[in-house]
Write an enzyme that holds these catalytic residues in place. Sequence first.
Site, PDB file in Angstrom:
ATOM      1  CG  ASN A   9      22.660  17.859  -4.702  1.00 56.77           C
ATOM      2  OD1 ASN A   9      23.103  18.250  -3.571  1.00 56.77           O
ATOM      3  ND2 ASN A   9      21.570  18.395  -5.463  1.00 56.77           N
ATOM      4  CG  ASP A  70      15.746  12.741 -11.795  1.00 58.47           C
ATOM      5  OD1 ASP A  70      16.728  13.404 -11.480  1.00 58.47           O
ATOM      6  OD2 ASP A  70      15.055  12.880 -12.812  1.00 58.47           O
ATOM      7  CE1 TYR A 152      12.357  25.703  -8.605  1.00 57.53           C
ATOM      8  CE2 TYR A 152      13.433  23.401  -8.564  1.00 57.53           C
ATOM      9  CZ  TYR A 152      12.957  24.472  -9.198  1.00 57.53           C
ATOM     10  OH  TYR A 152      13.269  24.574 -10.585  1.00 57.53           O
ATOM     11  NE  ARG A 179      16.916  13.677  -2.497  1.00 58.10           N
ATOM     12  CZ  ARG A 179      16.604  14.735  -2.235  1.00 58.10           C
ATOM     13  NH1 ARG A 179      16.373  15.591  -1.290  1.00 58.10           N
ATOM     14  NH2 ARG A 179      16.269  15.462  -3.463  1.00 58.10           N
TER      15      ARG A 179
HETATM   16  P1  IMP Z   1      17.603  16.305  -9.422  1.00 61.60           P
HETATM   17  O1  IMP Z   1      17.685  16.043 -10.929  1.00 61.60           O
HETATM   18  O2  IMP Z   1      17.119  15.069  -8.706  1.00 61.60           O
HETATM   19  O3  IMP Z   1      18.933  16.492  -8.875  1.00 61.60           O
HETATM   20  O4  IMP Z   1      16.699  17.331  -8.852  1.00 61.60           O
HETATM   21  C1  IMP Z   1      16.294  18.324  -9.720  1.00 61.60           C
HETATM   22  C2  IMP Z   1      16.135  19.769  -9.043  1.00 61.60           C
HETATM   23  O5  IMP Z   1      15.072  19.658  -8.120  1.00 61.60           O
HETATM   24  C3  IMP Z   1      17.334  20.159  -8.258  1.00 61.60           C
HETATM   25  O6  IMP Z   1      18.241  20.845  -8.902  1.00 61.60           O
HETATM   26  C4  IMP Z   1      16.628  21.143  -7.057  1.00 61.60           C
HETATM   27  O7  IMP Z   1      16.515  22.260  -7.785  1.00 61.60           O
HETATM   28  C5  IMP Z   1      15.265  20.426  -6.977  1.00 61.60           C
HETATM   29  N1  IMP Z   1      15.128  19.537  -5.903  1.00 61.60           N
HETATM   30  C6  IMP Z   1      15.423  18.321  -5.635  1.00 61.60           C
HETATM   31  N2  IMP Z   1      15.398  17.724  -4.553  1.00 61.60           N
HETATM   32  C7  IMP Z   1      14.805  19.049  -3.700  1.00 61.60           C
HETATM   33  C8  IMP Z   1      14.428  19.098  -2.465  1.00 61.60           C
HETATM   34  O8  IMP Z   1      14.735  18.200  -1.559  1.00 61.60           O
HETATM   35  N3  IMP Z   1      14.241  20.491  -2.059  1.00 61.60           N
HETATM   36  C9  IMP Z   1      14.237  21.291  -2.855  1.00 61.60           C
HETATM   37  N4  IMP Z   1      14.540  21.282  -4.146  1.00 61.60           N
HETATM   38  C10 IMP Z   1      14.757  19.951  -4.639  1.00 61.60           C
END
Ligand code: IMP
Length: 198
Positions: A9, A70, A152, A179
Amino acid sequence: MKLIFATHNLHKIKEIKEIIADSPKYAIVGLNDVGEYSPIEETGLTLVENALIKARFIWDKHGVPCFADDTGLEVEALRGAPGVYSARYAGESSSYQDNVDLLLKNLQGVHNRKARFLTVIALIIEGQKYLFEGEVRGEILLSNNGTGGFGYDPVFRPEGFSQSFAEMTPELKNSISHRGIAIRKLIEFLTARVDSAK
Ligand code: IMP
């Protein structure tokens, strides 16, 4: 120190590089930079499990200090959904906007819009695992606001602010985000570890 961030990502890599810009001791590389082009399957049932699966996979293959994050968005009125399924809330190959649209649909007419982002970072260094967490509380807006960030961000307004994450500068989002909090804990840990080895 070279650290592999086990993600494809590019938004996350950009954010983390901005967050650690003050710590030039760390060179962060993403999965594409180390020739890992296939997604690592997130088969865990929790954020911790998924972060560990990704970090462990890369450690086992490369033997280089690595970490994975995650993140889940947990909405109170939806009993914690989408949570660990945040990336695939509207289906396996859903876009960020598909997920946001479904979230807004599921919250139509719902008064309680409290939510939180939770990030878990798993670090593996010399075969040992360490976990770091960051949380930010806020609420889900009624519609998209702003064009920055990703995921989001356009519908999440952190507590104490009038803008959504997507309306903030990257610096402001990073200074208060889930994060940002987790990554600063990771950097503090690494710095203390290096200092104590001196
Ligand atoms: P992941 O599995 O950690 O990649 O995150 C899951 C999902 O959460 C991502 O596809 C985003 O839609 C959402 N997400 C993760 N981090 C953020 C953020 O900082 N802002 C908004 N959405 C996030």
